[in-house]
Design an enzyme around this catalytic site. Sequence first.
Site: not given
Length: 364
Positions: A100, A102
């Site tokens: 991922d 953020d």
Amino acid sequence: MGLFGIAMKLTPCLQSLSPVFSHELLAPLPRFNPFQFIFRKNRGVCYRSSYCKNMNNEGDIMEHVVFDGAQVMVGNPHLLHSKIASTRFDGPSKLQVIADFDATLTKYWIDGQRGHSSHGLLQQGNPEFDLKRQKLYDYYHPLEINPTIPLDEKAKLMEEWWEKTHALLIEGGLSYGAIKSSVANSRIAFREGVTELFELLERSNVPVLIFSAGLADIIEEVLRQKLHRSFKNVRIVSNRMVFDQNGDLVSFKGKTIHVLNKNEHALDMAGPLHDQLGDANGLTGDVSSVKSRTNVLLLGDHIGDLGMSDGLNYNTRISVGFLNDNIESSSDSYRSAFDVVYMNDAAMWGVVKLASQLCSTLDD
């Protein structure tokens, strides 16, 4: 039975290795000082790096996943040890990393303030529409982090949020220049160790897929401005913009990718890191080879990020979670869901150690 007795009974279990794999794959676990464990009733074992000492200077599982200064939880050390052994046995040619973006690759807190997300940093040069997007964030973000909302219901809310936000970006106008200036003025930074992790994986020819519910064009600009380089093994799977010849946003390409539906079914959105913003967003020619890599190191900050490996028929998955906030209320669920959990916005150094172990040969 007292704490000393419990720890002494645990030690042989931690020292054992799954009989499926040879002891040559990983050095045996060392003997731990029993008073270095932190027990929390039935919540598993919570480790802090300062408590995990390698008494015999031998390679051990905790040395692979703990770095000085980090707070980390490992719910099942024996299972994690076996997964590391299996992945090393297959070699780096069978490994891929799914991450991922953020609050996983990037920091959650910056100078005491919540860091920007790749969506949140964007200032499109239209105060009216910036305010409208902020109002959407203020409404939907508490729903995103609410642990009581079922995932299927939350997924619908996230899709609703993302589509409204994208519509505002088009309606309010967005240009290449706005993206560059937004990144330059943003409160966003990578965790310490991210560059070293990417360099290690590039040297080992291990592909990295960055799955993000944000905006691919912005992520590319963040990488350029903050890391000052690109990596040939990194691909971004995220929402991609379509600009007209004047550099104005006119649409988004493909399906909407939000925080709960980003996975390997979305590989048709994968694109390489480009040297210039707005370069061709064409498909990569080697995404099919990624699916032949059946061992996964997965990095995420939401339990929903575990779904990033959906669509991949993997043999072994080692999952690393970053628990940045709501630690007390979420620690149980994160410890149960992930193989390793780093807390309090930890650096990436522990993952660098783990990746180095996974990429090493049996003779190392």
